[in-house]
Motif scaffolding. Structure first.
Motif, short mmCIF file in Angstrom:
data_model
loop_
_atom_site.label_atom_id
_atom_site.label_comp_id
_atom_site.label_asym_id
_atom_site.label_seq_id
_atom_site.Cartn_x
_atom_site.Cartn_y
_atom_site.Cartn_z
N VAL A 108 -36.80 -47.28 11.94
CA VAL A 108 -37.67 -48.27 12.56
C VAL A 108 -38.14 -47.68 13.89
CG1 VAL A 108 -37.97 -50.71 13.13
CG2 VAL A 108 -36.36 -50.06 11.35
N ALA A 109 -37.82 -48.28 15.03
CA ALA A 109 -38.27 -47.75 16.32
C ALA A 109 -37.23 -46.87 17.00
CB ALA A 109 -38.66 -48.90 17.24
N ASP A 110 -36.03 -46.75 16.41
CA ASP A 110 -34.97 -45.95 17.00
C ASP A 110 -34.96 -44.55 16.39
OD1 ASP A 110 -33.99 -48.15 18.52
OD2 ASP A 110 -32.92 -48.87 16.76
N LEU A 111 -34.41 -43.59 17.14
CA LEU A 111 -34.28 -42.23 16.65
C LEU A 111 -32.81 -41.84 16.63
CD1 LEU A 111 -35.53 -39.51 15.72
CD2 LEU A 111 -35.51 -38.85 18.14
N TYR A 112 -32.34 -41.40 15.48
CA TYR A 112 -31.00 -40.85 15.33
C TYR A 112 -31.12 -39.33 15.39
CZ TYR A 112 -29.09 -45.29 13.58
OH TYR A 112 -28.67 -46.58 13.45
N ARG A 113 -30.42 -38.70 16.33
CA ARG A 113 -30.39 -37.23 16.41
C ARG A 113 -28.94 -36.81 16.23
NH1 ARG A 113 -33.98 -34.14 20.18
NH2 ARG A 113 -35.13 -34.17 18.24
N GLY A 114 -28.70 -36.05 15.15
CA GLY A 114 -27.35 -35.62 14.83
C GLY A 114 -27.15 -34.14 15.03
N GLU A 115 -26.00 -33.77 15.58
CA GLU A 115 -25.61 -32.37 15.68
C GLU A 115 -24.34 -32.20 14.84
OE1 GLU A 115 -24.64 -28.83 18.84
OE2 GLU A 115 -24.14 -30.88 19.41
N PHE A 116 -24.40 -31.25 13.92
CA PHE A 116 -23.29 -30.96 13.01
C PHE A 116 -22.74 -29.60 13.38
CE2 PHE A 116 -26.29 -33.74 11.12
CZ PHE A 116 -25.59 -34.61 10.30
N THR A 117 -21.43 -29.50 13.61
CA THR A 117 -20.83 -28.22 13.94
C THR A 117 -19.57 -28.03 13.11
OG1 THR A 117 -19.69 -29.23 15.82
CG2 THR A 117 -21.74 -28.06 16.29
N VAL A 118 -19.34 -26.78 12.70
CA VAL A 118 -18.16 -26.44 11.90
C VAL A 118 -17.25 -25.57 12.76
CG1 VAL A 118 -17.33 -25.34 9.79
CG2 VAL A 118 -19.54 -26.51 9.80
N GLY A 119 -15.98 -25.96 12.84
CA GLY A 119 -15.02 -25.24 13.65
C GLY A 119 -14.04 -24.41 12.84
N VAL A 127 -22.08 -35.37 15.92
CA VAL A 127 -22.37 -36.16 17.12
C VAL A 127 -23.76 -36.75 16.92
CG1 VAL A 127 -22.70 -36.15 19.62
CG2 VAL A 127 -20.96 -34.66 18.58
N TRP A 128 -23.82 -38.07 16.79
CA TRP A 128 -25.10 -38.76 16.65
C TRP A 128 -25.42 -39.47 17.95
CZ3 TRP A 128 -28.59 -38.30 12.87
CH2 TRP A 128 -28.16 -37.81 11.63
N ARG A 129 -26.60 -39.22 18.47
CA ARG A 129 -27.13 -39.95 19.63
C ARG A 129 -28.24 -40.82 19.09
NH1 ARG A 129 -28.88 -42.70 23.14
NH2 ARG A 129 -29.30 -42.12 25.28
N VAL A 130 -28.10 -42.11 19.27
CA VAL A 130 -29.07 -43.07 18.74
C VAL A 130 -29.76 -43.73 19.93
CG1 VAL A 130 -29.43 -45.04 17.23
CG2 VAL A 130 -27.49 -43.49 16.81
#
Length: 157
Positions: A108-119, A127-130
């Motif tokens: 909708v009007a929000d943006l989900y930005r996800g960072e995926f990291t493998v350790g 890590v999702w910043r919404v």
């Protein structure tokens, strides 16, 4: 996570059971919550994996059962995935061949930005910043392998 662990085939790497611990923070009002449970990535008959997450979500001191289902389908490039909601709507792509991936999902009007990291072979993180007019959240999820999947999940050569 300091160093990233490259994954040759994201679907082979994810297959199996994972322990899930998630923190949720509302950046607008400071409220915090947690999710604790598990995720099973099991084979789909048509290829790819069914991701089923179940556990307990605690928000404002109230604990409730919670679950979600996603489909991780083979992506456009070898070793990548096309992540979809349970109803088939697109969510995001996933390419962990470098051990790290950033994805955007407009909702909708929000943006989900996800960072995926493998350790490593048994741990990865999202890590999702919404952000937007309806939400201002930070969701950090740690995954720890409970049992191996059918493939070795070894790093790229």
């Amino acid at each position: 996570m300091g160093e990233f662990w490259p994954v040759r085939d994201v679907l082979a790497y994810l297959a199996g059971n994972w322990r899930v611990e998630r923190s949720v923070r509302d950046l607008g009002d400071g409220a915090t919550g947690t999710f604790s449970g598990g995720t099973l990535f099991s084979p789909l008959p048509e290829g790819g994996l069914l991701h089923r997450e179940t556990g307990v979500f605690t928000w404002h001191g109230v604990a409730r059962p919670a679950e979600r289902t996603l489909r991780f389908l083979p992506g456009p490039e070898p070793g990548t995935a096309d992540v979809r909601f349970a109803d088939g709507r697109p969510f995001h792509g996933l390419d962990l061949t470098s051990g790290r991936h950033v994805a955007d999902h407009p909702c909708v009007a929000d943006l989900y930005r996800g960072e995926f990291t493998v350790g490593g072979a048994g741990r990865w993180r999202t890590v999702w910043r919404v952000g937007g007019p309806a939400k201002d959240l930070l969701l950090v999820t740690e995954y720890t392998r409970e049992s191996r999947g059918p493939a070795d999940g070894s790093p790229r050569e």
